[in-house]
Design a protein around this motif. Structure first.
Motif, PDB file in Angstrom:
ATOM      1  N   ILE A 201      36.186  36.671  40.630  1.00  0.00           N
ATOM      2  CA  ILE A 201      35.821  38.056  40.326  1.00  0.00           C
ATOM      3  C   ILE A 201      34.342  38.067  39.956  1.00  0.00           C
ATOM      4  CG2 ILE A 201      36.312  40.096  38.942  1.00  0.00           C
ATOM      5  CD1 ILE A 201      38.969  38.908  38.214  1.00  0.00           C
ATOM      6  N   GLU A 210      39.801  32.653  38.513  1.00  0.00           N
ATOM      7  CA  GLU A 210      41.167  32.814  38.052  1.00  0.00           C
ATOM      8  C   GLU A 210      42.151  32.325  39.117  1.00  0.00           C
ATOM      9  OE1 GLU A 210      42.442  33.806  35.272  1.00  0.00           O
ATOM     10  OE2 GLU A 210      40.725  34.634  34.182  1.00  0.00           O
ATOM     11  N   ARG A 212      45.972  33.557  40.869  1.00  0.00           N
ATOM     12  CA  ARG A 212      46.900  34.678  40.964  1.00  0.00           C
ATOM     13  C   ARG A 212      48.132  34.387  40.116  1.00  0.00           C
ATOM     14  NH1 ARG A 212      46.402  39.711  41.464  1.00  0.00           N
ATOM     15  NH2 ARG A 212      46.885  40.775  43.414  1.00  0.00           N
ATOM     16  N   VAL A 252      43.640  43.062  40.724  1.00  0.00           N
ATOM     17  CA  VAL A 252      42.851  42.139  39.919  1.00  0.00           C
ATOM     18  C   VAL A 252      41.997  42.940  38.942  1.00  0.00           C
ATOM     19  CG1 VAL A 252      40.910  40.542  40.004  1.00  0.00           C
ATOM     20  CG2 VAL A 252      42.814  40.283  41.602  1.00  0.00           C
ATOM     21  N   ASN A 257      44.918  39.472  33.330  1.00  0.00           N
ATOM     22  CA  ASN A 257      45.762  39.630  34.505  1.00  0.00           C
ATOM     23  C   ASN A 257      47.227  39.528  34.123  1.00  0.00           C
ATOM     24  OD1 ASN A 257      44.051  39.809  37.053  1.00  0.00           O
ATOM     25  ND2 ASN A 257      43.106  38.077  36.007  1.00  0.00           N
ATOM     26  N   ARG A 628      40.946  44.948  45.506  1.00  0.00           N
ATOM     27  CA  ARG A 628      41.440  44.286  44.295  1.00  0.00           C
ATOM     28  C   ARG A 628      42.736  43.505  44.526  1.00  0.00           C
ATOM     29  NH1 ARG A 628      38.631  45.259  39.823  1.00  0.00           N
ATOM     30  NH2 ARG A 628      37.155  46.987  39.802  1.00  0.00           N
ATOM     31  N   TYR A 629      43.060  43.226  45.781  1.00  0.00           N
ATOM     32  CA  TYR A 629      44.155  42.317  46.120  1.00  0.00           C
ATOM     33  C   TYR A 629      43.570  41.174  46.952  1.00  0.00           C
ATOM     34  CZ  TYR A 629      47.697  45.595  44.472  1.00  0.00           C
ATOM     35  OH  TYR A 629      48.478  46.412  43.689  1.00  0.00           O
TER      36      TYR A 629
END
Length: 644
Positions: A201, A210, A212, A252, A257, A628-629
């Motif tokens: 990000i 990060e 998922r 995200v 998260n 954002r995916y």
């Protein structure tokens, strides 16, 4: 082919009778570039030669197709054709159209390449005859055909696939002829994946790394097929079951998260098809289907173990078709469909909508020398009802569709095609009835399609070349869009107008260099200008609509040899925006992705083994198809397949 498929049949010789020996007939399908409409297809043989890894990869190899993928193995996938929404694309599974009355969009992640003998996309009309009327009610139709063997030998197809992020997928299919004219088949497959891939990000000059989270998924699918072939008839029965349980990671976000959302889905259907060709000039076909689908949404952070929303869809569907050949080169066709859909939800704010649908399609196709012309008129009757409130508007309308093709004489391999289709789509149940979002005043969304195409094929000695070029224009009126009703509530209304035009290229080249060496190449691309024409005073006027890139392209090059077959493939698309007015900060960057595949096939006794390894996103590009995916970076996949 549509004319003679119903015109040619076996006849009894009234003068003499003789038992003939068995004859094996082999033939190639008609080239896509010479079809009546814009058609793109991939067979099971193409999956290896072109390096296709999954259903999403297959779809984005087709020009004019924009894929929406939420990232990770088994993630939800839907497509938009030539800038039209996913609700405009019908999906046919072994000849019967799938339905989704709640959202109108079919999740294509449920269908895998191992199941598919052929995946094809037809845009602007269907050139085939004896099709259900529902299949003619879409601007574009994706057809998935499963593998079928029609002899008495046992046929086994089994594979095991393992990949990055703890991904594991087994598959097995068995078919065998039993008795006189009977064929039985069964399919089982499943998928498990942690989907915990890394991503980045960017927040100004800061980069946050990060993984998922809350993205684990598993699903299972089973089918039973029963086929009975008689002298003048054919019967097919399919029993289908699917279940999945997936964690929903959501968009995200910076610095946190945490998510506990989950979704469980169950889908079962039974479909029956019967075709009779016993009359001299007449062919009948009938279809019946019952479909059940349920989704169960939970949030373990807010209410652990409790369902927040359960939706159940049911459908009963029937279709009757008849084809008649009054003259040589002419075929008349009628198709009549009836469907009943209803939706039940667990929330007190959810209504109980239902819909009766009646469709009638009249078609004529005529072939004279180098010219083929097909005309079709579709009558649509929709009747809405709601047990808890006002229902949507009833609709009755007739929609024309005309197609023609000219084969250029002189053995040139050239053909010219053109088509026009006027069609509409009904609002989905969500658009009509969803709490504070739907509106029962909605009208159908109208679409006019025009297509002009040129096809060229060359088949000489060791070369096989196909080139298709299509130019299209679309006009959408009364487009259904969401607008703010007040500060907190959005409503769906008919205010949208969208004009689209574009150019598409589809090329295949095969070169048999020697008996043991072959090169296969493909090139596909599209240029799309899909512009908002709703309101000249709006900031969105004249801009490309949301999530539709102006340029997409794919290419592949494969080398088959006696040692180790190699395939290199690539896909690229330009940037797009998540909003129609292109607000700063809503741009989704364009990207390019390169994949590498190697495979080897060898025979052992009666069967054939195939070992395959793929490295996807070889250059580790970081990109998104939905804002954002994030999509996975570099990852691998290993497959071992055995066919008997």
């Amino acid at each position: 082919m549509g004319v003679y498929a119903c015109a040619l049949y076996a006849r009894n010789d009234t003068l003499h009778s003789r038992q003939m020996t068995e004859v094996e007939v082999k033939a190639q399908r008609l080239s896509d570039v010479h079809a009546l409409t814009a058609v793109r297809s991939l067979s099971s043989a193409d999956h290896l030669r072109l390096g296709v890894t999954d259903m999403g990869d297959a779809l984005r190899r087709m020009p004019g197709v924009t894929l929406r993928d939420y990232g990770g193995a088994g993630s939800r996938k839907s497509i938009a054709i030539r800038g039209l929404g996913s609700q405009h694309t019908g999906v046919s599974y072994d000849g019967v159209t799938l339905s989704e009355c709640q959202t109108g969009s079919i999740d294509l992640s449920r269908y895998t390449l191992e199941q598919a003998a052929r995946v094809s996309m037809s845009i602007g009309g269907e050139g085939q005859m004896l099709l259900p009327a529902r299949q003619l009610a879409y601007p574009a139709v994706l057809s998935i055909e499963t593998t079928e063997e029609r002899d008495k030998k046992p046929h086994l197809n089994t594979s095991i696939t393992a990949g990055s992020f703890l991904t594991f997928r087994p598959f097995v299919k068995y078919q065998q002829g039993v008795g006189k004219g009977w064929t039985l088949g069964a399919t089982l497959d499943g998928l498990y994946s942690r989907n915990n891939f890394p991503y980045k990000i960017r927040n100004g000059q800061t980069i946050q790394r990060e993984h998922r989270r809350n993205s684990k998924l598993w699903n299972g699918h089973g089918e039973v097929d029963i086929i009975r072939e008689g002298r003048d008839s054919e019967m097919r029965i399919k029993l289908y079951g699917y279940t999945d349980s997936r964690e929903l990671p959501g968009q995200v976000r910076y610095y946190t998260n945490v998510s506990g959302e989950k979704l469980d889905e169950r889908n079962t259907f039974a479909q029956f098809q019967y075709t009779y060709r016993g009359f001299s000039r007449l062919t009948f076909k009938g279809i019946a289907k019952y479909n059940y689908f349920q989704s169960d949404y939970k949030d373990e952070l807010s209410l652990p173990g409790r369902s927040l929303a359960v939706y159940t869809q049911r459908e009963a569907y029937a279709s009757l078709m008849a084809g008649y050949t009054p003259l040589k080169g002419m075929l008349l066709n009628y198709a009549g469909d009836y469907a009943f859909n209803n939706l039940w939800g667990s929330e007190t704010t959810v209504t109980r909508p239902s819909r009766h649908t009646m469709l009638h399609a009249f078609s004529i196709v005529y072939t004279w020398r180098m010219l083929t012309v097909q005309g079709r008129m579709l009558g649509s009757y929709y009747y809405n009802d709601d047990r808890r409130g006002p229902a949507g508007e009833d609709v009755q309308r007739w929609s024309p569709n005309i197609m023609f093709r000219i084969n250029i004489p002189g053995n040139t391999g050239l053909s010219v095609r053109a088509s026009y289709k006027d069609i509409f789509r009904m609002p989905t149940f969500n658009e009509l009835y969803y709490y504070h979002y739907g509106s029962t005043d909605l009208k159908p969304e109208n679409t006019r399609q025009g297509n002009l195409g040129l096809g060229w094929s060359y088949n000489r000695k060791r070369w096989d070349v196909e080139v298709g070029i299509d130019a299209f224009a679309n006009r959408v009126r009364d487009k259904i869009v969401a607008v703010p009703f007040n500060l907190f509530i959005w409503r769906t209304v008919n205010v949208g107008k969208v004009n689209g035009q574009g150019l598409e290229l589809n090329t295949r080249i095969g070169w048999q260099i020697t008996d043991r060496h072959r090169l296969d190449a493909s090139l596909a691309g599209s240029l799309q200008s899909i512009r908002n024409r709703t309101n000249a005073a709006s900031s969105a006027y004249g801009k490309q609509i949301a999530y539709i890139p102006q340029r997409t392209g794919s290419a592949s090059l494969g080398w088959e040899n006696p040692w180790l077959n190699i395939v290199l493939s690539a896909y690229a698309q330009s940037d797009c925006y998540t909003t129609n007015d292109h607000v700063p900060g809503t741009r989704v960057d364009g990207f390019n992705e390169i994949n590498l595949g190697i495979y080897r096939r060898w025979k052992r006794r009666r069967g054939v083994f195939t070992a395959r390894a793929d490295i996807r996103n070889l250059l580790d590009r970081r990109y998104e198809l939905v804002a954002r995916y994030p999509m996975p970076g570099r990852n691998w996949q290993l497959t071992l397949n055995y066919q008997l």
